[in-house]
Design a protein around this motif. Structure first.
Motif, PDB file in Angstrom:
ATOM      1  N   GLU A  34       0.850  -1.194   0.000  1.00 55.08           N
ATOM      2  CA  GLU A  34       0.000   0.000   0.000  1.00 55.08           C
ATOM      3  C   GLU A  34       0.878   1.234   0.000  1.00 55.08           C
ATOM      4  O   GLU A  34       1.968   1.216   0.598  1.00 55.08           O
TER       5      GLU A  34
ATOM      6  N   ASP B 271      -1.957   1.560  -3.413  1.00 57.14           N
ATOM      7  CA  ASP B 271      -1.990   0.979  -4.758  1.00 57.14           C
ATOM      8  C   ASP B 271      -1.498   1.993  -5.791  1.00 57.14           C
ATOM      9  O   ASP B 271      -0.817   1.635  -6.740  1.00 57.14           O
TER      10      ASP B 271
ATOM     11  N   ALA C 219       1.492  -3.543  -5.558  1.00 52.39           N
ATOM     12  CA  ALA C 219       0.078  -3.360  -5.205  1.00 52.39           C
ATOM     13  C   ALA C 219      -0.682  -4.679  -5.256  1.00 52.39           C
ATOM     14  O   ALA C 219      -0.537  -5.460  -6.207  1.00 52.39           O
TER      15      ALA C 219
END
Length: 483
Positions: free
Chosen positions: A102, A104, A368
């Motif tokens: 994280e 994304d 991601a």
């Protein structure tokens, strides 16, 4: 003045909402960032590392994104970081180096996206985005913005331009016209810097304004990337011999000692120190407060907003504030003035009006876990209806500037009043020469330019010192990579 300029900005410029929040939020944002990026997300959410403005925007944009084709089970969750661009760059670098899944998507300044691409911390989007989106980026998006989103060695698209930003010249139309000047063609026909300084001085003297012109000249990134870069470009000067050498460091020709660069500094010294300065450029007026050597965006905007300056250089966010504060009917915009005409410049694409390029991109985190949903989000942001909604809500310019052509300012916001001038700025956008070593080179540039603005050295001596530093930097890179 429509020229094909290769490109790239930063966004040293800050948006209005970001600025309002900056003083109180920057420190807290820095402290809390790592924890924010590591926090769990709601199922179905795509996590975007952005700023407070983007977070505010998303409060109104979800329905438009769903209407544009985004699956309605996908939502966007914004993790905010510092508002200052260099702090955000460092935070993004930290997250990517650690391989965190994280966020994304990263909102990256167009002024520092390329180093992330070169370090393979982004994803080639050409086989990931829809063919329609790739076609739009290739054919319709502002070329200057797209150049800063490509891999400089392969030309592959690694970022989706979200919005571009440009340096603009704003002026008090009421004061200028009361002083007897016809501004009928000023929206599209740039003045020379000499005319500009004569008019600014005359209008100041005929009005209650204290200053003719305010701009940003503090020793910070905004001087090297933007305000000096664009003034130097209007004189036909460049850091590295023109626009073909912007994005690949290593033994580039260093041209900061050439006459156009020296003339640009001499003009600015004249603006600050007047004709009594021993390096003054003949024919130009003293129009700036000496304090501009300490001004960033908001310090420069203050005198203009208070009615104490005739002309003001800033990003479009500031003209939106002028409207919000009730000055809209008094303020207009013109293309940046020029030092020499394009046919007088040695390097292609320089001379004439020029505006520093800024703006922000989306890049995909290679780690991601929600990559496919994140790609859907980018495809939705690349639709015209979403671009126009963002412009109406936040005032961020669409990366397809032609979309401004038919907008009604009553419906789309006051910046639409200046669409014609903004498009000229886009056609003449000048990027910074961003590479992995740009942060180091930028610091050398703004220290030397600011020092000579202050009168600490002659322009020739300052640029001589700068040339040596930049040449050493280029040599170091060349040796490291065997160039």
């Amino acid at each position: 003045m429509d020229r094909d300029r290769k490109a790239q900005k930063t966004s040293v410029g800050v948006s209005r909402r970001a600025f309002v929040a900056a003083a109180s939020v920057t420190g807290a944002g820095s402290v809390g960032l790592a924890g924010c990026l590591g926090r769990g997300a709601e199922e179905g959410s795509v996590i975007v590392y952005g700023d407070a403005d983007f977070q505010s925007l998303m409060g109104e944009l979800h329905q438009t994104l769903w209407d544009a084709g985004l699956d309605e089970d996908i939502t966007i969750e914004v993790r905010t970081g510092p508002n200052e661009t260099e702090q955000r760059r460092a935070a993004a670098q930290s997250a990517l180096q650690a391989g965190r899944p994280e966020p994304d998507l990263f909102m990256m300044d167009s002024g520092w996206t390329i180093p992330f691409i070169l370090r393979e911390q982004t994803v080639n989007l050409e086989d990931r985005l829809s063919s329609d989106t790739v076609s739009m980026i290739e054919n319709d998006y502002l070329d200057a913005a797209v150049e800063t989103a490509r891999h400089p060695e392969t030309d592959a698209i690694h970022a989706l331009p979200l919005f571009p930003d440009f340096g603009t010249m704003q002026y008090r139309k009421d004061l200028v016209e009361e002083a007897g000047y016809d501004t009928g063609n000023w929206a599209t026909e740039p003045l020379s810097w000499q005319e500009f300084s004569e008019i600014a001085a005359d209008v100041r003297d005929q009005s209650d304004a204290e200053f003719g012109f305010t701009t940003q000249a503090a020793p910070y990134e905004g001087l090297s990337c933007c305000t000096f870069n664009e003034v130097m470009s209007t004189f036909g000067g460049a850091y590295f011999g023109g626009l073909d050498n912007l994005f690949e460091a290593g033994n580039r020709q260093v041209t900061v000692g050439e006459e156009p660069v020296i003339d640009a500094i001499r003009m600015m010294r004249t603006f600050i120190r007047g004709q009594e300065d021993e390096y003054a450029l003949e024919g130009y007026e003293q129009i700036c407060p000496t304090a501009i050597v300490q001004y960033t965006e908001e310090e420069a905007r203050g005198p203009f907003a208070d009615g104490n300056a005739v002309m003001h250089r800033n990003w479009p966010y500031s003209i939106a504030i002028a409207h919000e504060e009730g000055m809209g009917d008094q303020v207009d915009m013109m293309p940046m003035p020029y030092g020499v005409t394009p046919d007088e410049a040695e390097y292609d694409g320089l001379g004439g009006t020029a505006s520093a390029l800024g703006g922000w991109h989306f890049t995909l985190n290679p780690a991601a876990e929600n990559a496919e949903k994140a790609i859907q989000v980018m495809d939705a942001f690349a639709t015209e209806e979403v671009m126009l909604a963002i412009f109406e809500i936040q005032g961020w310019l669409p990366p397809i500037l032609e979309l401004l052509d038919d907008l009604d300012p009553e419906e789309s916001g006051p910046v639409a009043n200046y669409a014609e001038t903004i498009q000229i700025a886009g056609e003449n956008a000048i990027p910074r020469p961003v590479t992995d070593v740009w942060p180091e080179q930028s610091a050398h540039i703004y220290q030397e330019v600011n020092g000579t603005y202050r009168g600490e050295q002659s322009p020739e001596d300052a640029m001589g010192d700068l040339r040596e530093r930049l040449e050493q930097s280029e040599q170091d890179v060349g040796e490291e990579y065997g160039n």
